[in-house]
Design an enzyme around this catalytic site. Structure first.
Site, PDB file in Angstrom:
ATOM      1  N   HIS A  93     -32.786 -53.406   8.534  1.00 13.90           N
ATOM      2  CA  HIS A  93     -32.066 -52.706   9.595  1.00 13.90           C
ATOM      3  C   HIS A  93     -30.745 -53.428   9.857  1.00 13.90           C
ATOM      4  O   HIS A  93     -30.677 -54.653   9.748  1.00 13.90           O
ATOM      5  CB  HIS A  93     -32.926 -52.666  10.863  1.00 13.90           C
ATOM      6  CG  HIS A  93     -32.355 -51.779  11.922  1.00 13.90           C
ATOM      7  ND1 HIS A  93     -31.355 -52.200  12.763  1.00 13.90           N
ATOM      8  CD2 HIS A  93     -32.609 -50.484  12.243  1.00 13.90           C
ATOM      9  CE1 HIS A  93     -31.036 -51.198  13.579  1.00 13.90           C
ATOM     10  NE2 HIS A  93     -31.788 -50.148  13.283  1.00 13.90           N
ATOM     11  N   GLU A 165     -28.184 -45.488   7.384  1.00 12.71           N
ATOM     12  CA  GLU A 165     -27.763 -45.645   8.772  1.00 12.71           C
ATOM     13  C   GLU A 165     -26.376 -46.273   8.805  1.00 12.71           C
ATOM     14  O   GLU A 165     -26.252 -47.508   8.749  1.00 12.71           O
ATOM     15  CB  GLU A 165     -28.737 -46.558   9.522  1.00 12.71           C
ATOM     16  CG  GLU A 165     -30.137 -46.016   9.602  1.00 12.71           C
ATOM     17  CD  GLU A 165     -30.875 -46.529  10.829  1.00 12.71           C
ATOM     18  OE1 GLU A 165     -31.320 -45.697  11.611  1.00 12.71           O
ATOM     19  OE2 GLU A 165     -30.972 -47.747  11.014  1.00 12.71           O
TER      20      GLU A 165
HETATM   21  C1  PEP Z   1     -31.477 -47.402  14.727  1.00 12.68           C
HETATM   22  O1  PEP Z   1     -31.239 -48.454  15.307  1.00 12.68           O
HETATM   23  O2  PEP Z   1     -32.179 -47.366  13.717  1.00 12.68           O
HETATM   24  C2  PEP Z   1     -30.862 -46.201  15.288  1.00 12.68           C
HETATM   25  C3  PEP Z   1     -30.661 -45.198  14.484  1.00 12.68           C
HETATM   26  O3  PEP Z   1     -30.558 -46.241  16.603  1.00 12.68           O
HETATM   27  P1  PEP Z   1     -29.952 -45.040  17.470  1.00 12.68           P
HETATM   28  O4  PEP Z   1     -30.750 -43.808  17.179  1.00 12.68           O
HETATM   29  O5  PEP Z   1     -30.115 -45.488  18.890  1.00 12.68           O
HETATM   30  O6  PEP Z   1     -28.529 -44.886  17.057  1.00 12.68           O
END
Ligand code: PEP
Length: 256
Positions: A93, A165
């Site tokens: 992450h 992400e």
């Molecule tokens: C995450 O931290 O994996 C994430 C996607 O957070 P958020 O949905 O709050 O942006």
């Protein structure tokens, strides 16, 4: 392929709060066979929640673990210790990479340790805002994928999920921006082409690729209909029961 809806609770909810949330979530949710709902509580809640969870309805994930199975590693929790408690583990992450200094080498070892212990890795990858600004997105994604998967054999790649992400879209990032569906589509395409180079066309097609970054009930449908996206990794909105269940319902609707 199933649609994956994964809630990353990060450093929120104590054990009691986590248990109450899970209770309410399970009560509210039918068993959707084609939507795999996964929640990732903090490590202290994993053991009690593993006894409480209805595995027909949802699964548990760890947010992190260490790659050695046992030994003199004060403060760590191993994948071997999580074996049997969780089905998944989030690995790499952006908060682990950027706050705790995890690099691709460490992430590679964690992915291998998860598989060795029968836990499916959710390998997170994503560029920062400045990397995107410098036109380095493709290189970063390629490096993180090749690095993270370096020890994963052709036999085991079907256990791995990838979560794209973009760091600049995660809600905890200062001034987070929403990624557009086109931006997501472009990177997901790249992820699949790198998977194809590494493991062949079948794997490129069949690997689950999730998107994460400020997903909420209003944009979940748009992200879930991006070609090649098989699910969502959700931080903030996963802490609010009504929002999380709304997103699960959306996933169900999109599939129907
Ligand atoms: C995450 O931290 O994996 C994430 C996607 O957070 P958020 O949905 O709050 O942006």
């Amino acid at each position: 392929m199933k649609t994956y809806i994964v809630g990353n609770w990060k450093l929120n909810f104590n054990v009691g709060e986590a248990s109450i949330y899970l209770h309410k979530l399970q009560r509210k949710m039918p068993n959707y066979r084609d939507v795999e709902v996964v929640v990732a509580p903090s490590a202290v809640a994993l053991q009690p929640l593993s006894l409480q969870i209805d595995r027909h309805k949802m699964k548990l994930a760890a947010q992190n673990a260490f790659y050695r199975d046992y030994g003199a590693y004060t403060g760590e929790i191993s994948f071997a210790q999580l074996r049997g408690l969780v089905d998944y583990c989030i690995i790499g992450h952006s908060e682990r990479r950027h706050i705790f200094g995890e690099d691709d080498k460490m992430i590679q070892k964690k992915v291998a340790a998860a598989i060795r212990n029968k836990i499916k890795p959710i390998l997170c990858i994503g560029e920062t805002e400045s990397e995107r600004g410098f036109g380095e997105t493709a290189d970063v994604i390629r490096d993180q994928l090749v690095g993270g998967l370096a020890d994963v054999s052709e036999e085991d790649i079907d256990k791995v999920l990838i979560a794209y992400e973009p760091v600049w879209a995660i809600s905890s990032t200062k001034a987070a921006k929403m990624a557009s569906p086109d931006e997501v589509a472009e990177v997901v395409d790249l992820v699949r082409s790198v998977l194809g180079e590494l493991y062949g066309e079948k794997v490129a097609k069949e690997t689950a690729v999730l998107f994460g970054g400020s997903v909420n009930p209003s944009n979940a449908g748009a992200y879930l209909t991006v070609p090649g996206v098989n699910g969502l990794l959700i931080g903030g909105a996963s802490l609010i029961l009504s929002e999380f269940t709304d997103i699960i319902e959306t996933a169900k609707r999109v599939r129907a």
